[in-house]
Scaffold this active site. Sequence first.
Site, short mmCIF file in Angstrom:
data_model
loop_
_atom_site.label_atom_id
_atom_site.label_comp_id
_atom_site.label_asym_id
_atom_site.label_seq_id
_atom_site.Cartn_x
_atom_site.Cartn_y
_atom_site.Cartn_z
N ASP A 427 0.31 37.81 46.50
CA ASP A 427 -0.45 37.18 44.26
C ASP A 427 -0.16 38.49 44.21
O ASP A 427 -1.52 38.07 42.68
CB ASP A 427 -0.62 36.01 44.35
CG ASP A 427 -0.08 35.37 45.51
OD1 ASP A 427 0.92 34.91 45.48
OD2 ASP A 427 -1.12 34.35 45.85
N SER A 452 -2.58 41.20 38.84
CA SER A 452 -2.74 39.89 39.65
C SER A 452 -2.16 39.01 39.34
O SER A 452 -2.20 38.42 38.08
CB SER A 452 -4.21 39.57 39.31
OG SER A 452 -4.23 38.52 40.50
N ARG A 453 -1.63 38.07 40.17
CA ARG A 453 -0.30 37.17 39.39
C ARG A 453 -1.11 36.08 39.56
O ARG A 453 -0.01 35.14 38.28
CB ARG A 453 1.22 37.26 39.89
CG ARG A 453 1.70 38.50 40.04
CD ARG A 453 3.30 38.04 40.45
NE ARG A 453 3.01 38.80 41.79
CZ ARG A 453 3.55 39.76 41.73
NH1 ARG A 453 3.82 40.79 41.60
NH2 ARG A 453 3.74 39.97 44.19
N VAL A 454 -1.95 35.44 40.20
CA VAL A 454 -2.81 33.79 39.65
C VAL A 454 -3.79 34.35 39.76
O VAL A 454 -4.58 33.14 38.75
CB VAL A 454 -2.32 33.31 40.60
CG1 VAL A 454 -0.39 32.60 41.26
CG2 VAL A 454 -2.53 34.08 42.09
#
Length: 604
Positions: A427, A452-454
């Site tokens: 992620d 950081s995707r989430v």
Amino acid sequence: MRLEQIMSEKLLAKLRYASTSPTPEQVNGIKAMLCKKFNVDDIELELSEDKSIGGGFIVSCKNYEYDWSDAGRAKQLRAEINNLRREHGGNDAGKIISMLSDKVENFDLAVEDKEVGSVVWVGDGIANIDGIEHAFYGEIIEFEDGTKGMAQDIRDDHIGCILFGNDAGIRQGTRAVRTYKEAGIPVGEAFIGRVIDALGAPIDGQGDIKESGYRPVEGPAPGIIDRQSVNEPMETGILSIDTMFPIGRGQRELIIGDRQTGKTSIALDTIINQKGKDVICIYVAVGQKASTVAKIIQILKKTGAMDYTIVVSSTASDSAPLQYIAPYSGTAMAEYFMHEGKDVLIVYDDLSKHAVAYRALSLLLERSPGREAYPGDVFYLHSRLLERSSKLSSELGGGSITALPIIETLAGDVSAYIPTNVISITDGQIFLESDLFFEGMRPAVNVGLSVSRVGSAAQTKAMKKAAGSIRVDLAQYREMAVFTQFSSDLDETTKNQLAHGNVLMELLKQPLEHPLAMHEQVIILVAVGAKRLDMIPVKKVRDYKERLLEYFNTEQGEICQELEKSGDLSDQLKHKIIEAVDAFNDIENKKLKEEVEEIQKNNH
Ligand code: ATP
Ligand code: MG
């Protein structure tokens, strides 16, 4: 040979007895049973004596073996005792005897029906076995000398098995027996604070570990319904990561970079930062030097982090199968705690070496090599590992596994096979760069390539508000720094922007083993955001930062507590912080003035 002849040929079974040969009735009974099993009309039974089985007899036919021997019974009883021990949790002999006497009365001896094969080829931690037809993927296979292996490659004429022990006692023709059990490792609270190998055996010389249960090393990942989205932060204590690339509990964030760029250090600092946060940490070392692992354990002990950490170690000298299994074992351990409702942080250091171990193993199993000689399923190797990290739903206890896999690149090439695979599975990634590292920017996080995707969904409100535009500011600064490199006369605004950027860069430098608490990070960000630090010479920034935080922690405890408790940064609180920073600056200026006066006085 004519077909009728083949059809009429009798099936041959062998019966070994210890001292007394079976009676004719017994022989007839056995024959009838075998005829039914193999669906034939008649069967030939060859009798022979074998003292080693102790008593009773063993019948083998084709690749099956039926065990009525004393040795077999003793083995069953031993397994029963071990089960009792596990269920009732005790090494107390008296307790076990009383439980056993109960058991013995009702002990129902099962006839061991085993499928047996023989080794045709062995070497490099791999054994090919002929004769076993029904083994399943991941099943434990036991060899005559007690060595265990795992069925890994199932073909129509043989099975390929990876060995978990020394292959010195295995040779061509060695008997191999199916166990009908999936490969698993012991798990439990008692493992916390210990160093274990890839199979769960202690290697820290501190005695046996009492397990609370077993978990299969290759478990399925939680389904969609069983999960909830990431909503709680997993703080690393590293300013540049927590502000710009926040990680949430249940997230998988890759740490990627060339060798010696501080990858392990980031993972270790994150573990150290979990002190008192009720997080269990698992550090899985794959294919590293034993000395490196020893150093890491020493750091964990020194900082008190070992109290809540488990180290799963498979060093470079371990066989490829053990290196291959280690991350899965670590994850099985993590799953145990996750299902207990706990939060777990797991570090895989590193998955490049894991892929290399798997490549060695696959080539030995004669699977066809693909890109960079890795087998075709190398993507699945890591995806099925990392998919097991998740945040469970509240109904399932809300536990989580946060994964920090590490990948080593060559000359910063993130487009190589394994790096691209793992980047697409995780992620987000924290990209570390050699050039930055050597410039003294440590941790050497490349702000442009990291993401950081989430995690931002899990960032505390205070942090989100304070971090604000730091990423954009840094990007602007870098662009401007390159652009103005060779120009001498700069206007005031550009100069100010450069000074601000320089201070920001300096603030993001952080020494090892010095994680910052959330409130400390917010205070720094608010101070720098309000341009209260821009006039400080770059060389003095680090020193100033430390003194400022000390001032807040000792003199302004109220602000720190409010930040930690509410997790929010109201305008009022922000104002208070800026006022306190101003007060601190006044004190500093006063001190400086006094010092200057002192020096002047001494000079006169
Ligand atoms: P390898 O590729 O060998 O596994 P690595 O990328 O894991 O290396 P580390 O072992 O973490 O890198 O760090 C390399 C060196 O850099 C170590 O000597 C460490 O002490 C130093 N180092 C890492 N981070 C920092 C930091 N923030 N401040 C000062 N020194 C650091
Ligand atoms: Mg390392």
